[in-house]
Design a protein around this motif. Structure first.
Motif, PDB file in Angstrom:
ATOM      1  N   THR A  40      47.365  -1.887 -30.316  1.00  0.00           N
ATOM      2  CA  THR A  40      47.531  -2.984 -31.269  1.00  0.00           C
ATOM      3  C   THR A  40      47.155  -2.541 -32.679  1.00  0.00           C
ATOM      4  O   THR A  40      47.891  -2.785 -33.647  1.00  0.00           O
ATOM      5  CB  THR A  40      46.678  -4.187 -30.849  1.00  0.00           C
ATOM      6  OG1 THR A  40      47.060  -4.607 -29.531  1.00  0.00           O
ATOM      7  CG2 THR A  40      46.848  -5.344 -31.809  1.00  0.00           C
ATOM      8  N   ILE A  96      47.042 -11.842 -35.000  1.00  0.00           N
ATOM      9  CA  ILE A  96      47.396 -11.523 -33.623  1.00  0.00           C
ATOM     10  C   ILE A  96      46.114 -11.177 -32.863  1.00  0.00           C
ATOM     11  O   ILE A  96      45.070 -10.951 -33.458  1.00  0.00           O
ATOM     12  CB  ILE A  96      48.399 -10.349 -33.523  1.00  0.00           C
ATOM     13  CG1 ILE A  96      47.775  -9.047 -34.027  1.00  0.00           C
ATOM     14  CG2 ILE A  96      49.681 -10.680 -34.293  1.00  0.00           C
ATOM     15  CD1 ILE A  96      48.649  -7.824 -33.789  1.00  0.00           C
ATOM     16  N   GLY A  97      46.237 -11.136 -31.535  1.00  0.00           N
ATOM     17  CA  GLY A  97      45.114 -10.756 -30.697  1.00  0.00           C
ATOM     18  C   GLY A  97      45.229  -9.316 -30.229  1.00  0.00           C
ATOM     19  O   GLY A  97      46.089  -8.553 -30.682  1.00  0.00           O
ATOM     20  N   ASP A  99      45.646  -8.572 -26.965  1.00  0.00           N
ATOM     21  CA  ASP A  99      46.155  -8.645 -25.592  1.00  0.00           C
ATOM     22  C   ASP A  99      47.638  -8.348 -25.465  1.00  0.00           C
ATOM     23  O   ASP A  99      48.199  -8.495 -24.383  1.00  0.00           O
ATOM     24  CB  ASP A  99      45.877 -10.036 -25.017  1.00  0.00           C
ATOM     25  CG  ASP A  99      44.396 -10.368 -24.980  1.00  0.00           C
ATOM     26  OD1 ASP A  99      43.592  -9.427 -24.884  1.00  0.00           O
ATOM     27  OD2 ASP A  99      44.056 -11.561 -25.042  1.00  0.00           O
ATOM     28  N   THR A 100      48.291  -7.960 -26.565  1.00  0.00           N
ATOM     29  CA  THR A 100      49.725  -7.665 -26.515  1.00  0.00           C
ATOM     30  C   THR A 100      49.971  -6.263 -27.081  1.00  0.00           C
ATOM     31  O   THR A 100      50.486  -6.110 -28.194  1.00  0.00           O
ATOM     32  CB  THR A 100      50.535  -8.705 -27.308  1.00  0.00           C
ATOM     33  OG1 THR A 100      49.943  -8.873 -28.613  1.00  0.00           O
ATOM     34  CG2 THR A 100      50.560 -10.042 -26.589  1.00  0.00           C
ATOM     35  N   ALA A 133      53.208 -17.262 -26.043  1.00  0.00           N
ATOM     36  CA  ALA A 133      52.881 -16.329 -24.966  1.00  0.00           C
ATOM     37  C   ALA A 133      53.323 -16.920 -23.635  1.00  0.00           C
ATOM     38  O   ALA A 133      53.427 -18.147 -23.476  1.00  0.00           O
ATOM     39  CB  ALA A 133      51.381 -16.047 -24.943  1.00  0.00           C
ATOM     40  N   TRP A 139      50.537 -15.568 -29.086  1.00  0.00           N
ATOM     41  CA  TRP A 139      50.080 -14.215 -29.393  1.00  0.00           C
ATOM     42  C   TRP A 139      50.045 -13.953 -30.897  1.00  0.00           C
ATOM     43  O   TRP A 139      49.402 -13.006 -31.346  1.00  0.00           O
ATOM     44  CB  TRP A 139      50.965 -13.167 -28.718  1.00  0.00           C
ATOM     45  CG  TRP A 139      52.373 -13.095 -29.235  1.00  0.00           C
ATOM     46  CD1 TRP A 139      53.457 -13.796 -28.782  1.00  0.00           C
ATOM     47  CD2 TRP A 139      52.857 -12.265 -30.301  1.00  0.00           C
ATOM     48  NE1 TRP A 139      54.585 -13.470 -29.503  1.00  0.00           N
ATOM     49  CE2 TRP A 139      54.244 -12.530 -30.434  1.00  0.00           C
ATOM     50  CE3 TRP A 139      52.272 -11.328 -31.144  1.00  0.00           C
ATOM     51  CZ2 TRP A 139      55.047 -11.893 -31.378  1.00  0.00           C
ATOM     52  CZ3 TRP A 139      53.064 -10.692 -32.093  1.00  0.00           C
ATOM     53  CH2 TRP A 139      54.421 -10.976 -32.198  1.00  0.00           C
ATOM     54  N   ARG A 181      58.853 -14.479 -27.473  1.00  0.00           N
ATOM     55  CA  ARG A 181      57.812 -14.775 -26.487  1.00  0.00           C
ATOM     56  C   ARG A 181      57.331 -13.460 -25.873  1.00  0.00           C
ATOM     57  O   ARG A 181      58.131 -12.652 -25.411  1.00  0.00           O
ATOM     58  CB  ARG A 181      58.363 -15.691 -25.395  1.00  0.00           C
ATOM     59  CG  ARG A 181      57.337 -16.152 -24.368  1.00  0.00           C
ATOM     60  CD  ARG A 181      58.004 -17.057 -23.320  1.00  0.00           C
ATOM     61  NE  ARG A 181      58.573 -18.224 -23.948  1.00  0.00           N
ATOM     62  CZ  ARG A 181      57.916 -19.354 -24.162  1.00  0.00           C
ATOM     63  NH1 ARG A 181      56.663 -19.474 -23.788  1.00  0.00           N
ATOM     64  NH2 ARG A 181      58.519 -20.377 -24.755  1.00  0.00           N
ATOM     65  N   ARG A 183      54.159 -11.392 -23.385  1.00  0.00           N
ATOM     66  CA  ARG A 183      53.232 -11.569 -22.264  1.00  0.00           C
ATOM     67  C   ARG A 183      51.878 -10.968 -22.608  1.00  0.00           C
ATOM     68  O   ARG A 183      51.786  -9.787 -22.974  1.00  0.00           O
ATOM     69  CB  ARG A 183      53.803 -10.896 -21.011  1.00  0.00           C
ATOM     70  CG  ARG A 183      53.016 -11.175 -19.741  1.00  0.00           C
ATOM     71  CD  ARG A 183      53.826 -10.744 -18.533  1.00  0.00           C
ATOM     72  NE  ARG A 183      53.155 -11.046 -17.275  1.00  0.00           N
ATOM     73  CZ  ARG A 183      53.733 -10.964 -16.082  1.00  0.00           C
ATOM     74  NH1 ARG A 183      55.018 -10.613 -15.997  1.00  0.00           N
ATOM     75  NH2 ARG A 183      53.061 -11.258 -14.984  1.00  0.00           N
ATOM     76  N   ASP A 184      50.835 -11.766 -22.527  1.00  0.00           N
ATOM     77  CA  ASP A 184      49.466 -11.280 -22.696  1.00  0.00           C
ATOM     78  C   ASP A 184      49.043 -10.486 -21.468  1.00  0.00           C
ATOM     79  O   ASP A 184      49.536 -10.721 -20.362  1.00  0.00           O
ATOM     80  CB  ASP A 184      48.481 -12.442 -22.851  1.00  0.00           C
ATOM     81  CG  ASP A 184      48.629 -13.159 -24.184  1.00  0.00           C
ATOM     82  OD1 ASP A 184      49.121 -12.539 -25.132  1.00  0.00           O
ATOM     83  OD2 ASP A 184      48.248 -14.329 -24.254  1.00  0.00           O
ATOM     84  N   ASP A 186      46.362 -10.400 -18.993  1.00  0.00           N
ATOM     85  CA  ASP A 186      45.233 -11.113 -18.408  1.00  0.00           C
ATOM     86  C   ASP A 186      44.964 -10.661 -16.982  1.00  0.00           C
ATOM     87  O   ASP A 186      43.815 -10.470 -16.588  1.00  0.00           O
ATOM     88  CB  ASP A 186      45.491 -12.632 -18.421  1.00  0.00           C
ATOM     89  CG  ASP A 186      45.442 -13.219 -19.813  1.00  0.00           C
ATOM     90  OD1 ASP A 186      44.554 -12.814 -20.588  1.00  0.00           O
ATOM     91  OD2 ASP A 186      46.302 -14.060 -20.131  1.00  0.00           O
ATOM     92  N   ASP A 190      50.161  -8.832 -15.077  1.00  0.00           N
ATOM     93  CA  ASP A 190      50.469  -8.769 -16.506  1.00  0.00           C
ATOM     94  C   ASP A 190      50.405  -7.325 -16.995  1.00  0.00           C
ATOM     95  O   ASP A 190      51.268  -6.870 -17.756  1.00  0.00           O
ATOM     96  CB  ASP A 190      49.471  -9.590 -17.316  1.00  0.00           C
ATOM     97  CG  ASP A 190      49.550 -11.073 -17.044  1.00  0.00           C
ATOM     98  OD1 ASP A 190      50.629 -11.564 -16.666  1.00  0.00           O
ATOM     99  OD2 ASP A 190      48.514 -11.750 -17.218  1.00  0.00           O
TER     100      ASP A 190
END
Length: 216
Positions: A40, A96-97, A99-100, A133, A139, A181, A183-184, A186, A190
Protein backbone atom coordinates in the motif's frame (compact mmCIF):
# COMPACT_ATOMS: atom_id res chain seq x y z
CA UNK A 1 -2.47 20.83 -1.64
CA UNK A 2 -3.55 17.30 -2.56
CA UNK A 3 -2.99 14.83 0.29
CA UNK A 4 -2.98 11.04 0.22
CA UNK A 5 -3.57 9.51 3.64
CA UNK A 6 -3.01 5.92 4.77
CA UNK A 7 -4.59 4.91 8.06
CA UNK A 8 -2.84 1.91 9.56
CA UNK A 9 -1.89 -0.09 12.61
CA UNK A 10 1.64 -1.07 13.44
CA UNK A 11 1.80 -4.73 12.31
CA UNK A 12 2.33 -6.41 15.68
CA UNK A 13 1.27 -10.00 16.45
CA UNK A 14 -2.09 -10.15 18.17
CA UNK A 15 -2.99 -6.57 17.23
CA UNK A 16 -3.56 -6.85 13.49
CA UNK A 17 -5.43 -9.21 11.20
CA UNK A 18 -6.84 -11.25 14.07
CA UNK A 19 -9.47 -12.75 11.77
CA UNK A 20 -6.65 -14.52 9.91
CA UNK A 21 -6.06 -16.55 13.09
CA UNK A 22 -6.70 -19.39 12.44
CA UNK A 23 -5.50 -20.71 10.06
CA UNK A 24 -2.46 -18.44 10.49
CA UNK A 25 -0.67 -17.84 13.77
CA UNK A 26 -0.62 -14.29 15.20
CA UNK A 27 3.00 -13.90 14.02
CA UNK A 28 2.10 -15.04 10.50
CA UNK A 29 -0.93 -12.76 10.43
CA UNK A 30 1.29 -9.83 11.43
CA UNK A 31 3.70 -10.68 8.62
CA UNK A 32 0.84 -10.63 6.15
CA UNK A 33 -0.36 -7.32 7.58
CA UNK A 34 3.11 -5.84 7.17
CA UNK A 35 3.30 -7.10 3.59
CA UNK A 36 -0.08 -5.52 2.82
CA UNK A 37 1.07 -2.26 4.37
CA UNK A 38 4.32 -2.30 2.37
CA UNK A 39 2.44 -2.76 -0.91
CA UNK A 40 0.00 0.00 0.00
CA UNK A 41 2.72 2.47 0.98
CA UNK A 42 4.70 1.71 -2.17
CA UNK A 43 1.67 2.47 -4.31
CA UNK A 44 1.09 5.72 -2.42
CA UNK A 45 4.76 6.68 -2.70
CA UNK A 46 4.56 6.29 -6.48
CA UNK A 47 1.38 8.36 -6.81
CA UNK A 48 1.98 12.01 -7.83
CA UNK A 49 0.58 14.07 -4.94
CA UNK A 50 1.86 17.00 -2.92
CA UNK A 51 1.74 15.32 0.48
CA UNK A 52 1.68 11.74 1.77
CA UNK A 53 0.65 11.00 5.35
CA UNK A 54 0.73 7.84 7.44
CA UNK A 55 -1.88 8.06 10.19
CA UNK A 56 -0.67 5.31 12.47
CA UNK A 57 -1.70 3.49 15.61
CA UNK A 58 1.71 2.52 16.94
CA UNK A 59 5.27 3.23 15.86
CA UNK A 60 6.57 3.32 12.27
CA UNK A 61 9.10 0.64 11.39
CA UNK A 62 11.55 -0.04 8.57
CA UNK A 63 8.54 -0.74 6.35
CA UNK A 64 7.86 3.01 6.02
CA UNK A 65 9.35 4.58 2.87
CA UNK A 66 10.76 8.08 2.82
CA UNK A 67 8.56 10.99 1.86
CA UNK A 68 5.74 10.44 4.36
CA UNK A 69 4.61 12.65 7.18
CA UNK A 70 3.69 10.56 10.22
CA UNK A 71 0.89 11.51 12.58
CA UNK A 72 -0.57 9.43 15.41
CA UNK A 73 -4.18 8.34 15.39
CA UNK A 74 -6.36 10.12 17.93
CA UNK A 75 -8.24 8.29 20.66
CA UNK A 76 -11.79 7.17 20.05
CA UNK A 77 -13.74 5.10 17.59
CA UNK A 78 -12.74 4.63 13.97
CA UNK A 79 -15.12 7.36 12.85
CA UNK A 80 -13.35 9.84 15.13
CA UNK A 81 -9.93 8.70 13.94
CA UNK A 82 -10.89 9.09 10.28
CA UNK A 83 -12.50 12.45 10.97
CA UNK A 84 -9.34 13.70 12.69
CA UNK A 85 -7.20 12.58 9.76
CA UNK A 86 -9.27 14.67 7.36
CA UNK A 87 -9.43 17.60 9.79
CA UNK A 88 -5.65 17.99 9.50
CA UNK A 89 -5.77 18.36 5.69
CA UNK A 90 -5.89 21.47 3.57
CA UNK A 91 -7.33 20.96 0.11
CA UNK A 92 -8.37 17.74 -1.61
CA UNK A 93 -7.55 14.56 0.32
CA UNK A 94 -7.92 10.85 -0.35
CA UNK A 95 -7.81 8.38 2.53
CA UNK A 96 -7.22 4.65 2.18
CA UNK A 97 -6.50 1.82 4.59
CA UNK A 98 -3.80 -0.86 4.73
CA UNK A 99 -6.12 -3.74 3.84
CA UNK A 100 -6.13 -3.42 0.03
CA UNK A 101 -2.58 -4.18 -1.13
CA UNK A 102 -3.87 -4.60 -4.67
CA UNK A 103 -4.10 -0.81 -5.12
CA UNK A 104 -1.82 0.69 -7.74
CA UNK A 105 -0.48 4.20 -8.38
CA UNK A 106 -2.62 4.28 -11.52
CA UNK A 107 -5.79 3.54 -9.56
CA UNK A 108 -4.98 6.09 -6.86
CA UNK A 109 -4.12 8.72 -9.44
CA UNK A 110 -7.41 8.10 -11.23
CA UNK A 111 -9.25 8.42 -7.92
CA UNK A 112 -7.75 11.87 -7.40
CA UNK A 113 -7.95 13.07 -11.00
CA UNK A 114 -11.29 14.86 -10.80
CA UNK A 115 -11.53 15.45 -7.05
CA UNK A 116 -12.20 19.14 -6.74
CA UNK A 117 -9.44 20.94 -8.63
CA UNK A 118 -6.81 18.30 -7.83
CA UNK A 119 -5.33 18.67 -11.31
CA UNK A 120 -4.88 22.41 -10.90
CA UNK A 121 -6.63 23.21 -14.19
CA UNK A 122 -9.55 25.11 -12.72
CA UNK A 123 -11.98 22.33 -13.55
CA UNK A 124 -14.04 20.95 -10.66
CA UNK A 125 -15.67 17.59 -11.29
CA UNK A 126 -16.46 15.78 -8.02
CA UNK A 127 -16.81 16.86 -4.41
CA UNK A 128 -16.13 13.35 -3.12
CA UNK A 129 -15.05 9.93 -4.30
CA UNK A 130 -16.06 6.72 -2.62
CA UNK A 131 -14.55 3.25 -2.91
CA UNK A 132 -16.86 0.48 -1.67
CA UNK A 133 -15.46 -2.74 -0.23
CA UNK A 134 -16.83 -6.23 -0.71
CA UNK A 135 -17.56 -6.61 3.00
CA UNK A 136 -19.91 -3.63 3.08
CA UNK A 137 -17.35 -1.08 4.24
CA UNK A 138 -15.21 1.20 2.12
CA UNK A 139 -11.56 1.13 1.10
CA UNK A 140 -11.23 4.75 -0.03
CA UNK A 141 -12.82 8.10 0.70
CA UNK A 142 -11.83 11.31 -1.02
CA UNK A 143 -13.06 14.80 -0.18
CA UNK A 144 -12.39 17.95 -2.19
CA UNK A 145 -13.03 20.01 0.93
CA UNK A 146 -12.33 17.79 3.95
CA UNK A 147 -15.09 18.05 6.54
CA UNK A 148 -14.67 15.78 9.59
CA UNK A 149 -18.39 16.01 10.35
CA UNK A 150 -19.06 13.88 7.28
CA UNK A 151 -17.55 10.91 9.13
CA UNK A 152 -18.41 11.44 12.78
CA UNK A 153 -21.21 9.17 13.90
CA UNK A 154 -21.00 6.75 10.97
CA UNK A 155 -21.14 3.22 12.44
CA UNK A 156 -17.91 1.49 11.48
CA UNK A 157 -17.08 -2.18 10.87
CA UNK A 158 -20.66 -3.19 10.03
CA UNK A 159 -22.15 -4.62 6.82
CA UNK A 160 -23.83 -1.25 6.19
CA UNK A 161 -20.91 1.07 6.95
CA UNK A 162 -20.27 1.86 3.30
CA UNK A 163 -23.92 2.52 2.50
CA UNK A 164 -24.29 4.83 5.49
CA UNK A 165 -21.10 6.72 4.67
CA UNK A 166 -22.03 7.20 1.03
CA UNK A 167 -25.52 8.35 1.99
CA UNK A 168 -23.93 10.88 4.34
CA UNK A 169 -22.03 12.35 1.40
CA UNK A 170 -25.10 12.50 -0.82
CA UNK A 171 -27.25 14.00 1.93
CA UNK A 172 -24.65 16.75 2.30
CA UNK A 173 -25.26 17.69 -1.33
CA UNK A 174 -21.89 16.46 -2.58
CA UNK A 175 -21.28 15.19 -6.09
CA UNK A 176 -19.96 11.67 -5.49
CA UNK A 177 -17.82 9.62 -7.85
CA UNK A 178 -17.98 5.88 -7.24
CA UNK A 179 -14.65 4.05 -7.41
CA UNK A 180 -14.09 0.36 -8.22
CA UNK A 181 -15.23 -2.12 -5.58
CA UNK A 182 -12.25 -3.83 -3.92
CA UNK A 183 -11.85 -6.68 -1.47
CA UNK A 184 -10.29 -6.05 1.93
CA UNK A 185 -7.99 -8.62 3.48
CA UNK A 186 -9.82 -9.85 6.58
CA UNK A 187 -10.00 -13.63 6.25
CA UNK A 188 -7.83 -16.34 4.73
CA UNK A 189 -10.20 -16.49 1.75
CA UNK A 190 -9.79 -12.75 1.27
CA UNK A 191 -6.02 -13.13 1.42
CA UNK A 192 -6.00 -15.77 -1.31
CA UNK A 193 -8.31 -13.73 -3.56
CA UNK A 194 -6.36 -10.49 -3.14
CA UNK A 195 -3.02 -12.21 -3.71
CA UNK A 196 -4.35 -13.72 -6.92
CA UNK A 197 -5.44 -10.27 -8.13
CA UNK A 198 -2.00 -8.77 -7.39
CA UNK A 199 0.41 -11.70 -7.84
CA UNK A 200 3.61 -9.64 -8.09
CA UNK A 201 3.33 -7.75 -4.80
CA UNK A 202 4.94 -8.28 -1.44
CA UNK A 203 1.63 -9.54 -0.02
CA UNK A 204 1.28 -12.32 -2.59
CA UNK A 205 4.91 -13.32 -2.07
CA UNK A 206 4.49 -13.48 1.71
CA UNK A 207 1.31 -15.53 1.43
CA UNK A 208 3.04 -17.95 -0.94
CA UNK A 209 6.05 -18.18 1.39
CA UNK A 210 3.86 -19.00 4.37
CA UNK A 211 2.02 -21.58 2.33
CA UNK A 212 5.29 -23.21 1.29
CA UNK A 213 6.53 -23.29 4.87
CA UNK A 214 3.34 -24.56 6.47
CA UNK A 215 1.95 -26.68 3.64
CA UNK A 216 -1.30 -24.70 3.57
Amino acid sequence: MTTLLVIAKEPLPGRVKTRLTPPFTPVEAARLAEAALVDTLRAVAATPVRRRVLVVDGTPGPWLPTGFDVVPQVAGGLDERLAAAFAACTGPALLIGMDTPQVTPELLGACLADLGDARGDGYDSYDACFGPAEDGGFWALGLASPDPELLRGVPMSTPTTGAVQRARLVDAGLRVRDLPRLRDVDTAADAASVAASAPHGRFAAELARLGAVTGR
